[in-house]
Enzyme design. Structure first.
Site, PDB file in Angstrom:
ATOM      1  N   SER A  61       0.925  40.491  15.275  1.00  0.00           N
ATOM      2  CA  SER A  61      -0.041  40.570  14.307  1.00  0.00           C
ATOM      3  C   SER A  61       0.376  41.986  13.578  1.00  0.00           C
ATOM      4  CB  SER A  61      -1.311  40.393  14.519  1.00  0.00           C
ATOM      5  OG  SER A  61      -1.775  41.260  15.655  1.00  0.00           O
ATOM      6  N   ASP A  99       3.326  41.118  22.930  1.00  0.00           N
ATOM      7  CA  ASP A  99       4.020  40.018  21.996  1.00  0.00           C
ATOM      8  C   ASP A  99       5.366  40.279  22.329  1.00  0.00           C
ATOM      9  OD1 ASP A  99       2.033  38.085  21.739  1.00  0.00           O
ATOM     10  OD2 ASP A  99       1.484  39.023  19.706  1.00  0.00           O
ATOM     11  N   GLU A 196      -5.706  29.863  20.515  1.00  0.00           N
ATOM     12  CA  GLU A 196      -6.079  30.495  19.130  1.00  0.00           C
ATOM     13  C   GLU A 196      -6.315  29.300  18.357  1.00  0.00           C
ATOM     14  OE1 GLU A 196      -3.499  33.212  17.434  1.00  0.00           O
ATOM     15  OE2 GLU A 196      -4.486  33.301  15.507  1.00  0.00           O
TER      16      GLU A 196
HETATM   17  O1  KIV Z   1      -0.588  39.068  17.584  1.00  0.00           O
HETATM   18  C1  KIV Z   1      -1.839  38.803  17.679  1.00  0.00           C
HETATM   19  O2  KIV Z   1      -2.707  39.777  17.482  1.00  0.00           O
HETATM   20  C2  KIV Z   1      -2.063  37.765  18.730  1.00  0.00           C
HETATM   21  C3  KIV Z   1      -3.625  37.518  18.709  1.00  0.00           C
HETATM   22  C4  KIV Z   1      -4.149  37.118  17.427  1.00  0.00           C
HETATM   23  C5  KIV Z   1      -4.230  36.499  19.746  1.00  0.00           C
HETATM   24  O3  KIV Z   1      -1.400  36.901  19.001  1.00  0.00           O
END
Ligand code: KIV
Length: 278
Positions: A61, A99, A196
């Site tokens: 994000s 991520d 989500e």
């Molecule tokens: O990238 C992110 O911050 C996320 C969250 C919104 C779960 O995947």
């Protein structure tokens, strides 16, 4: 110590020992909710520790919240490594989850090479978006010592396939697929799953079905944990999503806002029914 984001002393933090996958497993078993914040830098990571946040997500994000892109797709491994290293410098107790960016885990070989880079940068776990098709990849990663968090429902890297940021799992077919995906990730050895923007009832059903802990965002109160993005918690988002809450409004400073978020998740005050989807 001015100008430092190093955790000064941990004695004031409710997090006394480093959080591990075992800690989270025990919390699921005992019914204590744990709290996750998506954040991207050392000062916020240090404040999260003082406020009792158990899991830090260095989310892709950051493409939208920090770098100004309109989706997570342009985020690269270099962006992620830079931010994982920063978060790591600010917090030596919370579990750090990173991520894997778009297309960095399209094959198991790519996933292993890129996950290794994130772990070497300081992550304790990687997160990837997808279900059954990723089962072999998740097995390979976990067998090689890399804990995995799956991500189901509204998976932002698939925004173009979804035709927008939309709630997922409302039809029976979609709901059955999400349950099948969650079971596949659980069987493949994933330790956590983010759900989500799915109906609250579906998220509660997944939580009761799988042994891994579930982390909800826009998924109601029936998950084992919650995650919010730091920008939403601090009111930095121009059009905040309905599942989020500005915790700074009723508090004096950022550590108090984070501590209120932690307390409200653990006591079941957040999220309310109105902050979920049906
Ligand atoms: O990238 C992110 O911050 C996320 C969250 C919104 C779960 O995947």
């Amino acid at each position: 110590m001015p100008y430092t984001s190093q955790p000064s002393s941990d004695s004031s933090s409710p997090v006394k020992k480093a959080i591990t996958v075992n800690t989270l497993r025990k919390m699921k078993a005992s019914g204590e909710k744990f709290v996750t914040v998506a954040l991207y830098d050392a000062p916020m990571a240090a404040m999260a520790l003082k406020s009792g946040v158990e899991v830090l997500l260095v989310g892709d994000s950051l493409g939208m919240t920090v770098l100004g892109y309109d989706s997570t797709l342009p985020v690269t491994m270099e962006h992620m490594i830079y931010h994982v290293e920063a978060v790591k410098r600010g917090n030596n107790k919370s579990l750090i989850m990173a991520d894997m960016p778009f297309m960095t885990y399209a094959t198991p070989e790519q996933a292993m090479a890129n996950a290794a880079r994130l772990m070497q940068a300081g992550a304790h776990m990687v997160k990837l978006e997808g279900g059954e098709w990723l089962a072999d990849t998740v097995t390979m990663l976990t067998e090689r010592g890399i804990p995995v968090c799956a991500h189901l429902g509204l998976t932002p890297q698939s925004v173009n396939k979804f035709g927008g940021f939309r709630v997922q799992g409302r039809s029976d077919t979609q709901a059955q697929q999400i349950i099948a995906d969650a079971k596949a990730m659980d069987a493949a050895g994933a330790d956590l799953v983010v759900l989500e923007c799915v109906p609250s009832e579906l998220a509660a059903k997944v939580t009761a079905t799988v042994s891994m802990a579930t982390i909800g965002i826009g998924a109601g109160a029936g998950t084992d944990a919650q995650v919010l993005v730091i920008n939403d918690i601090l009111g930095l988002t121009e059009q905040p999503p309905k599942f989020s809450k500005n915790f700074l409004l009723a508090t004096a400073d950022i550590p108090s806002a984070l501590a209120k978020y932690v307390a409200d998740v653990k006591s079941g005050v957040f999220p309310t029914d109105a902050q979920g989807f049906s």
